[in-house]
Design an enzyme around this catalytic site. Structure first.
Site, PDB file in Angstrom:
ATOM      1  N   GLY A  65       0.820  -1.204   0.000  1.00 20.48           N
ATOM      2  CA  GLY A  65       0.000   0.000   0.000  1.00 20.48           C
ATOM      3  C   GLY A  65       0.847   1.245   0.000  1.00 20.48           C
ATOM      4  O   GLY A  65       2.074   1.193   0.161  1.00 20.48           O
ATOM      5  N   VAL A  76      -0.235   4.378   5.411  1.00 21.24           N
ATOM      6  CA  VAL A  76      -1.540   3.744   5.617  1.00 21.24           C
ATOM      7  C   VAL A  76      -1.506   2.746   6.765  1.00 21.24           C
ATOM      8  O   VAL A  76      -2.525   2.106   7.057  1.00 21.24           O
ATOM      9  CB  VAL A  76      -2.032   3.051   4.320  1.00 21.24           C
ATOM     10  CG1 VAL A  76      -2.273   4.077   3.233  1.00 21.24           C
ATOM     11  CG2 VAL A  76      -1.037   1.995   3.854  1.00 21.24           C
ATOM     12  N   SER A 130      -3.670   4.733 -19.338  1.00 23.33           N
ATOM     13  CA  SER A 130      -4.991   5.119 -18.818  1.00 23.33           C
ATOM     14  C   SER A 130      -5.363   6.562 -19.112  1.00 23.33           C
ATOM     15  O   SER A 130      -6.480   6.974 -18.823  1.00 23.33           O
ATOM     16  CB  SER A 130      -5.040   4.890 -17.307  1.00 23.33           C
ATOM     17  OG  SER A 130      -4.098   5.707 -16.644  1.00 23.33           O
ATOM     18  N   LYS A 172      -7.740   5.895  -7.616  1.00 19.86           N
ATOM     19  CA  LYS A 172      -8.102   7.024  -8.469  1.00 19.86           C
ATOM     20  C   LYS A 172      -9.387   7.694  -7.998  1.00 19.86           C
ATOM     21  O   LYS A 172      -9.505   8.921  -8.009  1.00 19.86           O
ATOM     22  CB  LYS A 172      -8.245   6.550  -9.918  1.00 19.86           C
ATOM     23  CG  LYS A 172      -6.930   6.080 -10.535  1.00 19.86           C
ATOM     24  CD  LYS A 172      -7.128   5.550 -11.945  1.00 19.86           C
ATOM     25  CE  LYS A 172      -5.799   5.117 -12.551  1.00 19.86           C
ATOM     26  NZ  LYS A 172      -5.956   4.568 -13.919  1.00 19.86           N
TER      27      LYS A 172
END
Length: 814
Positions: A374, A378, A708, A751
């Site tokens: 991650g 976090v 993307s 995102k």
């Protein structure tokens, strides 16, 4: 050479052999008295200096570094005077000075020539003298001198063979010295049996022939002592039985150690044997430990290998071979601990509790290898601490970032100087148990070079089927790592080699939403910062709006590391205010509570770093600018794609912004689709032929890559050519094909969270990514965010662009 018995004129004391040049030096020479030591010319010797006067002498030397070195008559005298020193010594130069931990000095000095002291000029703070420098002239080697020289070499070889303190290298060095005077000095300095008084006699003998005669008498005496010692040892070995021999040697060793004031080696050996029996190590390890102990007992404590063997036995006897935490697993208590330490992370907690439940039913279960992946901040490493607390085990963290040497994992072989076990074994010893929770931090940042590949060394460590017989290079005996609960952390999985990744169970930790960050700040970060900064709960309080203002306007991250940093800054500001008021009034009367609101946040933290939705609205206010969504190793982020055109010939399509090859190809595909659909967009092809296009992705210092952004580029070009702006606070992501199909992309949750942090209210996603949204994002995470799923670029452009403005109809007049 003349071999007659008559004295060769070349060897007579009255000839050149006895001549010396006496040079009187007018300047004062700093004099260093030494105990039990004689420094000969052309010899380099380490000198231990501990007296204040001697330390002051060394510290006062200038660039010349020349001193006089003279032996004391009585080494017990601490403050020698002129009468306590010999009149002849050596002129020396200091090459190196090493400061020892006990404040003494280790001086490496080289003798230059013999000197005779003529007058003492001072005694404080150290001796300074006038001297005569004796410039020796090496004599020509006649028959008598050559016979003395050869005899000295032969006796020296016998002494080397009999003495355990000398090696064969000394014989080779003697054979390579041609000068007779220098040879005599070297032999006198090398023989360990000569005391300081005997060596001083050799130093004071200036005539080379007389020096050899004196040296041969001293060497003969030393040889007889060594021969007698060897004879006695041989007789004792022949007469005594094995038991009697061991008893005699041990008693002799005890007596010698008692005289030298050293510790009882026998007691140390027995203590090590007791530790070996108590550790409960496996048979192979025990056999190796006893073999090394037997070797240690026969070894001279002054030998170089003695320390190596002793250190090796210390490692074997201090490892927790059979020591476990021994605590019973309680799944309910473990769940309570995990909930106390971490907010949300339900999937991660469920997997950990599943393992603990199986461990409660089957205590012999081999530990799994969990890999927590991650963004930074976090809670990956802190989750390992919570697991250790929940299990009641020791917690050890081992950082792998930047590690290049395979020996850091497996250790060095004992043949190397300063060898030690690898970090795995060292961590186990620090833990004191064989079942700790061991976190291998930043496993994705392992290096690799000519020293080996640490990732390959970890293959055995992280394989439950193999690590029960892990063999460290230093220990060279198997150690069971199967009881260790290994946790690894990483920001991304791509750098981790496939075979290593296959041995781990990957658990992904996603970034936090605004709501989650608020709860984490209120329940964890704020109380911790209040305590760390010496405040009380009544000194400061944070409003909900104030926390949100910090999250939205001062941080933009997937984790909460920067959020905690900003909260800590505010707490320190309040601590300073309290300290200043106390210094003025002398008490806590002026101690006022601070209420942290958005206005207070901007007063304490200065101007906001991020503008939130205002930035998106401002930059998309003109046609040709679209907002894309990107995935990064530290979480998701938004990026702006700007397109502009200029007069040209229709052949230029420039791409800038430090773009990777894949991203450039995606932009080319988007441009090809736009050109092939100009009629659908309502754009005159002639306009394209008369202009060149430029597409730029800001933040040019940051590398960007991936497919993307294809749909975002197509939308930005469509907006530019049609003159229609994008809808406010809208972002998108998706790969585009030449036919206009929109393909799914990865990192959807990151995102979407990045879009929410930036104040985006609408998102365009590929239709095939709808399943990812349903699995990873619940309604609470999405909030009022509106998502449009599209299958074609045409649909994406239609949803993204504002409606075309229709011209108003003219009013009719009568």
């Amino acid at each position: 050479m003349n071999s007659s018995d008559s004295q060769d004129p070349k060897d007579a004391p009255s000839t050149e052999a006895a001549k010396t040049a006496l040079v009187v030096r007018d300047e004062g020479l700093a004099l260093l008295p030494v105990r039990d030591t004689v420094l000969f010319p052309r010899a380099v010797m380490p000198l231990n200096i501990g007296r204040e006067a001697s330390i002051a002498l060394v510290s006062s030397l200038g660039e010349s570094k020349r001193i006089g070195v003279v032996a004391q008559r009585d080494p017990r005298v601490d403050e020698p005077t002129a009468a306590d020193l010999y009149s002849m010594g050596s002129l020396a130069v200091i090459h190196k000075v090493v400061r020892m931990p006990n404040r003494s000095l280790l001086v490496f000095a080289e003798g230059l020539s013999r000197i005779r002291l003529t007058q003492f000029l001072q005694e404080e703070p150290f001796h300074r003298v006038l001297y005569e420098a004796i410039d020796e002239v090496e004599p020509e080697i006649g028959s008598v001198l050559e016979a003395l020289r050869q005899n000295a070499i032969g006796v020296f070889e016998e002494i080397v063979e009999l003495s355990p303190m000398l090696s064969e290298e000394a014989v080779q060095m003697v054979r390579n010295i041609d000068e007779p005077g220098r040879l005599a000095d070297f032999i006198a300095a090398t023989i360990p049996g000569l005391n300081a008084a005997d060596k001083q006699r050799v130093l004071e003998e200036l005539d080379v022939r007389s020096r050899y005669e004196l040296l041969l008498r001293l060497m003969s005496k030393e040889r007889e002592v060594l021969q007698l010692r060897s004879k006695i040892e041989s007789q004792v070995q022949d007469q005594l039985s094995q038991t009697q021999r061991e008893f005699y040697l041990r008693e002799q060793l005890k007596a010698i150690q008692k005289e030298l004031g050293e510790e009882d080696e026998e007691a140390e050996t027995q203590d090590l044997r007791k530790k070996i029996d108590e550790t409960g190590m496996p048979d192979e390890a025990r056999k190796e430990a006893l073999r090394e102990l037997k070797r240690l007992a026969r070894m001279n404590p002054a030998a170089a290998d003695y320390t190596v063997a002793r250190t090796y036995l210390d490692w074997l006897t201090t490892l927790p071979w059979n020591v476990s935490s021994g605590k019973r697993v309680d799944v309910a208590a473990a769940k309570k601990v995990l909930d106390e330490d971490h907010y949300d992370l339900e999937k991660i907690k469920e997997r950990i509790l599943d393992y603990l439940a199986v461990l409660q039913l089957k205590p012999t279960l081999k530990g799994p290898i969990l890999c927590l992946v991650g963004p930074p901040g976090v809670g990956k490493t802190s989750l390992g601490k919570s697991i250790a607390r929940a299990l009641g085990r020791e917690f050890i963290r081992l950082s792998l970032g930047g590690m290049h040497d395979e020996a850091e994992i497996r250790g060095h072989r004992r043949t190397y100087i300063g060898a030690l076990p690898g970090q795995i074994i060292q961590s186990i010893r620090r833990a004191g148990t064989n079942d700790p929770v061991l976190v291998l931090d930043e496993i994705d940042k392992l290096g690799r070079d000519f020293r080996g590949d640490p990732a390959s060394a970890l293959l055995e460590v992280l394989d439950p089927a193999q690590n029960n017989t892990f063999r460290d290079h230093y220990l060279d005996v198997p150690f069971d790592l199967s009881k260790v609960l290994f946790l690894t952390t990483a920001n991304v999985l791509d750098p981790i080699p496939g075979p290593l990744r296959d041995r781990m169970e990957v658990l992904e930790l996603q970034g936090y939403t605004e709501r989650e960050k608020v709860q984490i700040a209120r329940n964890y970060l704020i109380p911790r910062q209040i305590e760390e900064n010496g405040l009380e709960k009544t000194d400061i309080s944070f409003s909900l709006e104030g926390i949100r203002h910090i999250i939205l306007r001062y941080t933009r991250e997937a984790g909460v590391r920067n959020l905690e940093r900003e909260i800590g800054t505010i707490c320190r500001k309040q601590a300073r205010r309290i300290a200043e008021s106390r210094s003025k009034s002398g008490d806590d009367a002026g101690r006022k509570r601070l209420r942290v609101t958005p206005k207070r946040v901007e007063e304490l933290l200065r101007s906001p770093r991020f503008r939130g939705t205002a930035e998106v609205e401002e930059r998309t206010a003109r046609p040709g600018v679209a907002v894309g969504l990107a995935w990064t190793p530290v979480g998701g982020d938004i990026l702006f794609i700007e397109a502009t055109r200029m007069p040209g010939k229709g052949k230029g399509f420039q791409l800038t912004g430090q773009l990777g090859k894949v991203m450039q190809e995606s932009m080319q595909a988007a441009w090809s689709w736009v050109r092939s659909n100009l009629a659908t967009l309502g754009v005159d092809p002639q306009e394209i032929d008369d202009s060149d296009l430029h597409v730029h992705v800001p933040s040019g210092a940051i590398p960007k890559d991936g497919p993307s952004a294809g749909i975002t580029v197509a939308t930005a070009l469509s907006s530019l050519l049609t003159g229609r702006r994008l809808r406010r606070n809208l972002a998108m992501t998706g790969e585009i094909t030449l036919s206009g199909a929109v393909l799914p992309v990865g990192g959807i949750k990151e995102k979407v969270l990045a879009a929410r942090r930036a104040g985006i209210v609408e998102i365009i996603l590929p239709a095939d990514n709808e399943v990812d949204v349903k699995e990873d994002l619940d309604a609470e995470l999405l909030g009022d965010l509106k998502i449009h799923y599209v299958k074609s670029a045409e649909a994406a452009v239609r949803k993204a662009l504002e409606p075309a403005h229709k011209p108003k109809a003219a009013k009719k007049t009568t």
